[in-house]
Design a protein around this motif. Structure first.
Motif, short mmCIF file in Angstrom:
data_model
loop_
_atom_site.label_atom_id
_atom_site.label_comp_id
_atom_site.label_asym_id
_atom_site.label_seq_id
_atom_site.Cartn_x
_atom_site.Cartn_y
_atom_site.Cartn_z
N PRO A 67 0.80 -1.23 0.00
CA PRO A 67 0.00 0.00 0.00
C PRO A 67 0.84 1.28 0.00
CG PRO A 67 -0.71 -1.52 1.74
CD PRO A 67 0.61 -1.98 1.26
N CYS A 68 2.11 1.17 0.36
CA CYS A 68 2.95 2.36 0.53
C CYS A 68 4.05 2.46 -0.51
CB CYS A 68 3.55 2.37 1.93
SG CYS A 68 2.33 2.29 3.26
N THR A 69 3.98 1.65 -1.54
CA THR A 69 5.01 1.64 -2.57
C THR A 69 4.36 1.70 -3.94
OG1 THR A 69 6.34 0.19 -1.17
CG2 THR A 69 7.03 0.42 -3.44
N ARG A 70 4.93 2.48 -4.83
CA ARG A 70 4.43 2.53 -6.19
C ARG A 70 5.59 2.83 -7.14
NH1 ARG A 70 0.94 8.17 -6.55
NH2 ARG A 70 2.64 9.61 -6.18
N PRO A 71 5.38 2.61 -8.43
CA PRO A 71 6.46 2.90 -9.38
C PRO A 71 6.76 4.40 -9.42
CG PRO A 71 4.75 1.54 -10.38
CD PRO A 71 4.20 2.04 -9.09
N VAL A 72 7.97 4.73 -9.80
CA VAL A 72 8.33 6.14 -9.96
C VAL A 72 8.23 6.49 -11.44
CG1 VAL A 72 9.82 6.25 -7.95
CG2 VAL A 72 10.79 5.56 -10.13
N LEU A 73 8.00 7.76 -11.69
CA LEU A 73 7.86 8.26 -13.04
C LEU A 73 9.16 8.90 -13.51
CD1 LEU A 73 4.37 9.89 -12.49
CD2 LEU A 73 4.83 7.79 -13.75
N PRO A 74 9.31 9.13 -14.81
CA PRO A 74 10.53 9.81 -15.30
C PRO A 74 10.71 11.16 -14.62
CG PRO A 74 9.31 8.86 -17.12
CD PRO A 74 8.43 8.70 -15.91
N GLY A 75 11.92 11.42 -14.18
CA GLY A 75 12.21 12.68 -13.51
C GLY A 75 12.00 12.65 -12.02
N GLN A 76 11.53 11.51 -11.49
CA GLN A 76 11.32 11.40 -10.05
C GLN A 76 12.48 10.68 -9.40
OE1 GLN A 76 7.36 9.45 -9.89
NE2 GLN A 76 6.68 11.30 -8.84
N HIS A 77 12.75 11.03 -8.12
CA HIS A 77 13.76 10.33 -7.35
C HIS A 77 13.21 8.99 -6.91
CE1 HIS A 77 16.29 9.40 -3.80
NE2 HIS A 77 17.21 10.05 -4.47
N GLU A 78 14.10 8.01 -6.68
CA GLU A 78 13.66 6.65 -6.37
C GLU A 78 12.80 6.56 -5.11
OE1 GLU A 78 16.94 4.09 -4.26
OE2 GLU A 78 17.93 5.26 -5.83
N SER A 119 -8.36 34.59 -7.37
CA SER A 119 -7.39 34.63 -6.29
C SER A 119 -7.02 33.24 -5.82
CB SER A 119 -7.98 35.42 -5.10
OG SER A 119 -9.15 34.78 -4.62
N ARG A 120 -7.81 32.26 -6.18
CA ARG A 120 -7.57 30.89 -5.70
C ARG A 120 -6.57 30.18 -6.61
NH1 ARG A 120 -9.67 26.98 -2.53
NH2 ARG A 120 -9.60 24.82 -3.29
N PRO A 121 -5.43 29.76 -6.07
CA PRO A 121 -4.46 29.03 -6.90
C PRO A 121 -4.93 27.61 -7.18
CG PRO A 121 -3.69 29.13 -4.63
CD PRO A 121 -4.92 29.96 -4.69
N ILE A 122 -4.51 27.07 -8.31
CA ILE A 122 -4.87 25.72 -8.70
C ILE A 122 -3.63 24.84 -8.58
CG2 ILE A 122 -5.73 24.27 -10.58
CD1 ILE A 122 -7.14 26.78 -11.66
N LYS A 123 -3.75 23.77 -7.82
CA LYS A 123 -2.61 22.89 -7.57
C LYS A 123 -2.44 21.88 -8.71
CE LYS A 123 -0.76 19.82 -3.96
NZ LYS A 123 -1.03 19.28 -2.60
N TYR A 124 -1.22 21.75 -9.19
CA TYR A 124 -0.92 20.76 -10.23
C TYR A 124 -1.12 19.37 -9.64
CZ TYR A 124 1.82 18.25 -13.79
OH TYR A 124 2.24 17.39 -14.78
N PRO A 125 -2.01 18.55 -10.20
CA PRO A 125 -2.39 17.30 -9.55
C PRO A 125 -1.51 16.10 -9.88
CG PRO A 125 -3.77 17.65 -11.47
CD PRO A 125 -2.86 18.85 -11.38
N SER A 126 -0.70 16.20 -10.92
CA SER A 126 0.06 15.04 -11.39
C SER A 126 1.48 15.05 -10.83
CB SER A 126 0.10 15.04 -12.92
OG SER A 126 0.95 14.02 -13.40
N GLU A 127 2.12 13.89 -10.89
CA GLU A 127 3.52 13.81 -10.51
C GLU A 127 4.42 13.67 -11.72
OE1 GLU A 127 4.50 11.26 -7.32
OE2 GLU A 127 2.82 11.91 -6.08
N LYS A 128 3.86 13.81 -12.92
CA LYS A 128 4.66 13.88 -14.14
C LYS A 128 5.17 15.31 -14.28
CE LYS A 128 2.18 10.23 -16.61
NZ LYS A 128 1.39 9.88 -17.82
N ARG A 129 6.44 15.50 -14.10
CA ARG A 129 6.99 16.86 -14.06
C ARG A 129 7.89 17.15 -15.24
NH1 ARG A 129 8.06 15.17 -8.34
NH2 ARG A 129 6.09 15.51 -7.26
N ASP A 130 7.68 16.46 -16.33
CA ASP A 130 8.42 16.77 -17.55
C ASP A 130 7.83 18.02 -18.19
OD1 ASP A 130 6.44 15.59 -19.92
OD2 ASP A 130 6.27 14.52 -18.01
N VAL A 131 8.55 18.59 -19.13
CA VAL A 131 8.15 19.86 -19.75
C VAL A 131 6.80 19.75 -20.44
CG1 VAL A 131 8.75 21.58 -21.49
CG2 VAL A 131 10.53 20.62 -20.04
#
Length: 471
Positions: A295-306, A448-460
């Motif tokens: 439950p506490c482990t998942r694959p990492v995406l490109p650009g993410q630390h292990e 005035s309300r900021p929108i949070k980026y929901p994904s963990e894909k942080r490529d360009v």
């Protein structure tokens, strides 16, 4: 540091003695302790083609709780035919300095030579199988134990069996107390850690079983590396007196902790495993790098630390389960300079260099962020990253974020950064939706309300798609 790779064919001998075939007819299991290996006769066994299995006395354990409903296998204590004498007092800080440039094989050999049957390798089912391969290459007897939390991936359980057969060993499993697990699940449910953090669950399922295991040892061997986890493992030595746990003699300094691959980078570990044809967990082929409970482990995406695949809903500095809690230091971060840029100081000493440094990235102060929150009619939208320079996850996305900022230059979209750790962390959590580092916010032009980026894909491309959808 370069890895020292030795061919298994060049290492004479087997790591364990062959089980007596007559024991297979016995009705009760028989346990024997390791006998010291006469290394002068190792060459005589080098030609053996069949796997050689060993049976060792289990790790000692604390007495079973009176209210326990199941016996713990680890409480069985076998007859001891030889007791390794207490190791002489040694300056392990100096030893760590002496071994700083030693190869993992040399460090492993030193650890096994020094502690004999009173040391064991902690194996998680991930790339720390390299430790078992190094121990095998020394030609010395060695012990391996693992913590079965009851929530591991099926692939990990299958992998344990593969490793046992490959090396001809028996892994000594430690289990959590059934009564404690039952109480935790009944009171808080199966997934309470998603709401209140992983520490309590890890304490029941991992830390306490580990404590029982280590009570039967004078030393243990871990697969910690300096490049594994931001903020917690960057200073680990190759050998140290364990700062958190006690060994069989009890008291501070009664347990020695060896980290043979502390100075090895992850890619070199994998080069070693491939070169030696070591079996690996099939989860690695699915994008998993650091492997723990399902439950506490998942694959990492490109650009993410292990380590971003572990406890991903929490702060990067909390990514220790408690097995190596001595790595975690109290946060004592000073203030930034007037414009929020540059290095920070802890007790007057510069510790980190700032990141996201580019003319296209605006450095925002606390006042600047407060102004962004107040504005309802901005002249231009803003994209802002909340970060900490020590965070490996932030460091991993630095290149893509700077490239995005340069790409957006002249488009009317401002790109900024706000350092949100230290004294700014509480503000960022309460006002800026900071959950973990990095957090990326988009401030629309007419809201005035900021929108949070929901994904963990942080490529360009992914970040660009997010901006274009909201601009």
């Amino acid at each position: 540091m370069a890895l020292a790779v030795a061919s298994s064919a060049s290492i004479a001998g087997s790591i364990s003695s062959r089980s007596n075939p007559s024991h297979q007819q016995s009705k009760a299991p028989q346990f024997v302790s390791f006998q010291p290996l006469d290394r002068s006769h190792l060459s005589s066994t080098a030609g053996s083609s069949s796997p050689r299995r060993c049976s060792v006395r289990p790790l000692n354990a604390e007495p079973k709780r009176n209210d326990s409903i199941v016996p713990l296998a680890a409480t069985m204590v076998a007859p001891v035919t030889e007791v390794v004498g207490k190791v002489e007092v040694e300056d392990y800080e100096q030893l760590a300095k002496d071994l700083e440039n030693a190869s993992p094989l040399e460090i492993m050999d030193k650890a096994l030579e020094k502690f004999g049957n009173d040391i064991a390798i902690a194996f998680s089912g991930a790339e720390d199988v390299a430790l078992i391969e190094y121990a095998h290459l020394t030609g010395r007897p060695f012990r391996v134990f693992s913590l079965d939390t009851g929530r591991l991936n099926p692939e990990t359980y299958k992998y344990f069996d593969t490793v046992e057969k490959h090396y001809g060993i028996h892994i000594e499993y430690m289990f959590p107390d059934a009564v404690e697990v039952q109480a935790l699940v009944r009171n808080k449910g199966l997934f309470s850690f998603y709401e209140d953090g992983h520490q309590e669950c890890c304490r029941v399922r991992k830390v306490r079983p580990l404590r029982r295991a280590l009570k039967g040892l004078r030393a243990w061997i871990t697969g910690q590396r300096k490049d594994q986890s931001p903020g917690t493992r960057s200073e680990i030595p190759v050998v140290q007196e364990d700062p958190s746990f006690e060994g069989m003699d009890g008291g501070i300094g009664s347990l020695v902790k060896w980290n043979p691959v502390a100075n090895v980078e992850g890619r070199d570990i994998w080069n070693f495993l491939r070169a030696m044809n070591v079996p690996v967990n099939s989860l690695h082929l699915q994008g998993y790098v650091s492997i723990g409970c399902e439950p506490c482990t998942r694959p990492v995406l490109p650009g993410q630390h292990e380590r971003e695949g572990r406890w991903w809903w929490e702060d990067a500095k909390a990514k220790e389960c408690g097995l190596h809690k001595g790595n975690i230091k109290d946060e004592n971060v000073g203030q930034l300079n007037s414009n929020g840029n540059g290095a920070i100081h802890t007790n007057g000493t510069a510790t980190e260099t700032d990141i996201f440094n580019s003319q296209s990235v605006v450095t925002l102060t606390r006042a600047g962020m407060e102004n962004l929150l107040k504005l309802e009619n901005r002249r231009e939208p803003w994209l802002v990253v909340l970060y900490a320079p020590w965070c490996r996850f932030c460091q991993a996305m630095e290149g893509s974020y700077v490239e995005l900022a340069e790409k957006l230059a002249g488009t009317g979209i401002k790109v900024g950064k706000f350092r949100a750790d230290g004294k700014q962390k509480a503000f960022a959590q309460s006002e800026l939706q900071l959950g973990s580092f990095p957090t990326i916010l988009f401030f629309p032009q007419h809201s005035s309300r900021p929108i949070k980026y929901p994904s963990e894909k942080r490529d360009v491309d992914s970040l660009t798609a997010f901006v274009n959808a909201l601009r």
